[in-house]
Design an enzyme around this catalytic site. Sequence first.
Site, short mmCIF file in Angstrom:
data_model
loop_
_atom_site.label_atom_id
_atom_site.label_comp_id
_atom_site.label_asym_id
_atom_site.label_seq_id
_atom_site.Cartn_x
_atom_site.Cartn_y
_atom_site.Cartn_z
N LYS A 1 0.85 -1.19 0.00
CA LYS A 1 0.00 0.00 0.00
C LYS A 1 0.88 1.24 0.00
CE LYS A 1 -2.05 2.61 3.01
NZ LYS A 1 -2.06 3.90 2.23
N GLU A 58 9.83 1.42 10.78
CA GLU A 58 10.82 2.49 10.64
C GLU A 58 10.06 3.80 10.70
OE1 GLU A 58 13.58 4.91 7.66
OE2 GLU A 58 13.32 2.81 7.09
N CYS A 95 13.36 10.91 6.55
CA CYS A 95 13.31 10.54 7.97
C CYS A 95 14.65 10.70 8.65
CB CYS A 95 12.78 9.11 8.13
SG CYS A 95 13.67 7.88 7.17
N GLU A 98 9.85 16.37 14.86
CA GLU A 98 10.19 16.25 13.45
C GLU A 98 9.42 17.28 12.62
OE1 GLU A 98 11.15 12.54 10.53
OE2 GLU A 98 9.22 12.48 11.57
#
Length: 490
Positions: free
Chosen positions: A177, A252, A286, A384
Amino acid sequence: MPSWPEKMFIDGKWVDGHSSTSWTITNPATREPLAEIALADASDVDLAVTAARRAFDEGEWPRMDGLERGRLLFKLAERVRESAEDLAMTDTLNIGKPIRDTLGFDIPCGADMLESYAGLPDKIAGHSYGGLPDNVTMQFREPMGVIAAIVPWNYPLTNAAIKLAPILACGNTVVLKPSEVSPLSALMLAKLAEEVGFPPGVINVIHGTGAEAGTALVKHPGINKIAFTGRYETGAQLMEAAKEGMKGVLLELGGKTPSVVFPDAPLDHVVNGVITGIFCHLGQICVAGSRLLVHESQHDELLERIIAKAQSLRQGDPTDPEMHLGCLATPTHCDFVRNRVEQAKQEGARLVLSGKVSDDPLDCFYPPTIFDQVSPDMAVAKEEVFGPVLSVMTYKTEEEAIRIANDSDFGLMANIWSTDGTRALRVARELRAGRISINGGGYLRPNVPIYGYKKSGFGAELGFIEAAHEFCNSKSVIYSLATEKSPWPE
């Protein structure tokens, strides 16, 4: 303009979704529509998982000679290379990433993943353990089953390949997906797999929202394991959903990478590394090096040089190979970055570099941004941003640098810059991150595993031995050599 499928790929067929809801894929740089795709609902998910389940339980893929599986992966890698220009342009149009990056790194990296793992299938092995004189104990590794692979929008083709390559090499089937924002190159990859002869049901690709398709996928009883890359918040929700059926989980998640610069570091290399680490793909990575920790004696010189280098970057049309920077992937994400920058200003961080920021809510172009005098307790230093925003902090001692670097809920990656090898390794041992780059040695390689500390996830992404652990089941077989058994009870 490349052409791409717009339907879902389930059981070797291109099919429409059952849902009446559609999603318009838009070029964030021009606001022009690229495609109209149907969003998968729970019934589409069920079809895809059922197809993958049948291909695993009854089909040839997990029972195929490892060399043959490897040949198909190798053929797929070759087709990716042959289609590199179309795949690269697709991702550039889809998410606004410069063509120099998608063509120069993203697509070749995806092909490398598939090619590298093509050599793994016939080398997955167990062990023979020592035992008593009258028995032999063996361990076998076997394909795990049906894997749900859920990937984000920032590296569409690369992320798909990172998931598919080890999953397929180990003999599993998969339901992939991609993000509803960027499914086009994943669909193209499925088409290439179909062309080279992957059996029906081995690779299935659905596109839909996380709330509907993603939730239905991770809760489906036919799934054996979930491999997810994305936001921490989504990963936490996914873990909760995975309790149904006790599914395995590989996560992750986010990162807040520190770059620790010691006084003996070569500043020319540091400047290039810092600029690349935070402004490549406008920080939508990331492992983006969003926190710069510099010794107070070097602060002024290094910051001046970084600002000058950042000002030389060319930003514009992502399809122009002369551009270093494109745009952010969606207006929603651009608005998120704007809000983070405003919050940093209100907290007292000093803005030392910024360009013109448009008031147009649909304008996705955002300039490189640098904050100085950032304290570790500010949100811009802890949370983040996933954008082109660098936070600069100073330290006095090695111990203080380590403390600031570790003062984060995340631990995906850390960068160290020093010509003192002993110090670099000493600090690497102290940093709480799953991947440490020393002097810019952070290139993504298929055979090098990626780990996460703290809220950055768990399990190993990539790596060959690690892939066999993540995507194979193990069983022990105890073989008695004795011809007579002791009676019980006597």
